[in-house]
Design a protein around this motif. Sequence first.
Motif, short mmCIF file in Angstrom:
data_model
loop_
_atom_site.label_atom_id
_atom_site.label_comp_id
_atom_site.label_asym_id
_atom_site.label_seq_id
_atom_site.Cartn_x
_atom_site.Cartn_y
_atom_site.Cartn_z
N MET A 77 0.56 2.10 -2.63
CA MET A 77 -0.55 2.84 -2.07
C MET A 77 -1.19 2.00 -0.97
O MET A 77 -1.47 0.83 -1.16
N TYR A 78 -1.37 2.62 0.19
CA TYR A 78 -2.05 1.88 1.27
C TYR A 78 -2.75 2.85 2.22
O TYR A 78 -2.41 4.04 2.28
N LEU A 79 -3.74 2.32 2.97
CA LEU A 79 -4.47 3.11 3.95
C LEU A 79 -3.55 3.33 5.14
O LEU A 79 -3.15 2.39 5.81
N SER A 80 -3.17 4.61 5.36
CA SER A 80 -2.19 4.85 6.42
C SER A 80 -2.81 5.37 7.71
O SER A 80 -2.23 5.22 8.78
N LYS A 81 -3.96 6.04 7.61
CA LYS A 81 -4.54 6.62 8.83
C LYS A 81 -6.05 6.67 8.69
O LYS A 81 -6.58 6.91 7.58
N LEU A 82 -6.73 6.49 9.83
CA LEU A 82 -8.18 6.62 9.82
C LEU A 82 -8.59 7.36 11.09
O LEU A 82 -8.24 6.96 12.20
N LYS A 83 -9.30 8.50 10.88
CA LYS A 83 -9.75 9.29 12.05
C LYS A 83 -11.26 9.25 12.04
O LYS A 83 -11.89 9.56 11.02
N ILE A 84 -11.83 8.84 13.19
CA ILE A 84 -13.30 8.75 13.28
C ILE A 84 -13.76 9.60 14.47
O ILE A 84 -13.16 9.55 15.54
N MET A 85 -14.80 10.38 14.25
CA MET A 85 -15.30 11.23 15.33
C MET A 85 -16.81 11.39 15.17
O MET A 85 -17.29 11.84 14.14
N ASN A 95 0.12 7.83 -1.05
CA ASN A 95 0.09 7.78 -2.52
C ASN A 95 1.48 8.04 -3.08
O ASN A 95 1.64 8.67 -4.13
N THR A 96 2.50 7.55 -2.37
CA THR A 96 3.88 7.84 -2.82
C THR A 96 4.17 7.26 -4.19
O THR A 96 4.98 7.80 -4.94
N ASN A 97 3.52 6.17 -4.56
CA ASN A 97 3.78 5.59 -5.90
C ASN A 97 2.77 6.08 -6.96
O ASN A 97 2.62 5.47 -8.02
N ASN A 98 2.04 7.21 -6.62
CA ASN A 98 1.20 7.90 -7.61
C ASN A 98 0.14 7.06 -8.30
O ASN A 98 -0.14 7.22 -9.48
N GLU A 111 -1.65 15.18 -7.40
CA GLU A 111 -0.26 15.54 -7.09
C GLU A 111 0.09 15.28 -5.63
O GLU A 111 1.25 15.32 -5.25
N TYR A 112 -0.95 15.00 -4.80
CA TYR A 112 -0.68 14.80 -3.37
C TYR A 112 -0.01 13.46 -3.11
O TYR A 112 -0.39 12.45 -3.70
N ARG A 113 0.98 13.49 -2.16
CA ARG A 113 1.62 12.23 -1.73
C ARG A 113 0.74 11.56 -0.67
O ARG A 113 0.66 10.34 -0.61
N GLN A 114 0.16 12.41 0.17
CA GLN A 114 -0.77 11.90 1.20
C GLN A 114 -2.16 12.43 0.81
O GLN A 114 -2.39 13.64 0.84
N VAL A 115 -3.06 11.54 0.45
CA VAL A 115 -4.40 11.98 0.06
C VAL A 115 -5.33 11.79 1.26
O VAL A 115 -5.44 10.69 1.79
N VAL A 116 -5.91 12.93 1.71
CA VAL A 116 -6.81 12.86 2.89
C VAL A 116 -8.23 13.11 2.39
O VAL A 116 -8.54 14.19 1.89
N LEU A 161 -11.15 17.20 0.24
CA LEU A 161 -9.98 16.49 -0.27
C LEU A 161 -8.78 17.31 0.19
O LEU A 161 -8.64 18.47 -0.23
N ASN A 162 -7.99 16.74 1.06
CA ASN A 162 -6.87 17.47 1.68
C ASN A 162 -7.35 18.83 2.20
O ASN A 162 -6.80 19.88 1.87
N ASN A 163 -8.46 18.74 2.96
CA ASN A 163 -9.06 19.91 3.63
C ASN A 163 -9.66 20.94 2.68
O ASN A 163 -9.99 22.04 3.12
#
Length: 419
Positions: A1-9, A86-89, A94-99, A114-116
Amino acid sequence: MYLSKLKIMGFKSFATKTQMDFNPGMSCIIGPNGSGKSNIVDAIRWVLGEQRTTALRSDKMENVIFNGTRQRKPTGMAEVSMTIDNTNNILKTEYRQVVITRRLYKSGESQYLLNNTPVRLKDIIDILMDSGLGANSYSIIELKMVESILSENRAERRLLFEEAAGVVKYKIRRKSALRKLEATRTDLTRLEDIIGEIQKTVNSLSRQVGKARRYLAYTEELKNTDVELSRFRYNRLLEEIRPLKLQLEEVSKVKEASHSQITIDEALLEDYKRELIRREQELQELNIKLQEIDTRIAELNKDQAVSETKTEEMGKNRQRFLQDISDLKQKIKIMLENLEEFKQEYDALSEQKEAVESRYNKVEAERRSELEKLQDEKKEIDRLNQTFRNQLNALSSQKEEFRQKKYQLEFNSEQLKSL
Ligand code: ATP
């Protein structure tokens, strides 16, 4: 599990949409002082649900929204989205990519997604619990925290270790269980109070039950006594009724005899009544007639008075007429005498009239012939007038012709002179 993306606006110094992609392993952000490096850490802390404004280095929560510069207008909303691989859960979803997204509007309204999908902050905290991630967890270590770890403050260090050891979840559950226990204890105390109250009601009700039972026994006794008393009264009444019955039989016989007499008397009474009604009707009719006669007499009296007055008037008139007749007779006599004179005058005048008429006829005939002559002369004058008017018109046109010719001559002589 790691922080893959960060969007700031619209968050702090990030006015426009800024996206940062991170790969597994270590990432480093470098920049000069005040360029916004710590604002990225604040954005991560904020999106994870941070509520303390001090932890975000701000006075008020609205101040995290970009508040403008000299060249750029402030924005109305701050939004940060953080994508966790979150590929290693590790995260319980259930999400692989948690936004995880957090939005804050100038009006103070805020939103978590959470995931929109809109969710509560609690849902985000639940997902991140014991993952090592969280607004207060050791995963975000800023300079101040490093200082606190190095300091002698045991409580702060303990919090970090507990978070790392995954006991926070149990501590929170323990806290919640203790809260529930306390609430149950309060409920129990309230229940005891209620039981005390109910006990009082039960005592009062059992006293009322005793009273009711006694009331029922007394009622039963009263009913029996009533029955006895009624029976005694009934027997006594039977005794009293017996002689009365005999009396009643005799009275009935008398009544029978009286009854037929009453019937006869009633028939007679009916006849009397009918007669009485007939007489009353007659009397009424007579009264009406009497009234009519009275009215007639009154009218006749009135007529008589009028007639008397009229007779008196007529007598006076007769006297006056007789006088008028004698006057008229006298006048006629005089007029007859005058008439004779008038006749003579008339005859003389008639003769004069005939003479005048014959003269008039003669003069009239003369006048008519004169009139005819005059009309002929007038016609002749009219004709001469018309001829004169025609000649006058011819003369004026000749005059006009002459004037034009004269003008032409003058013009020609002018021409001749100039030639
Ligand atoms: P340092 O290395 O000195 O700590 P830094 O690179 O970490 O600096 P930050 O502290 O992240 O920089 O950013 C500070 C900058 O962010 C300042 O220029 C400040 O004006 C700006 N800033 C903070 N809040 C807002 C806001 N709400 N709107 C616009 N700009 C803001």
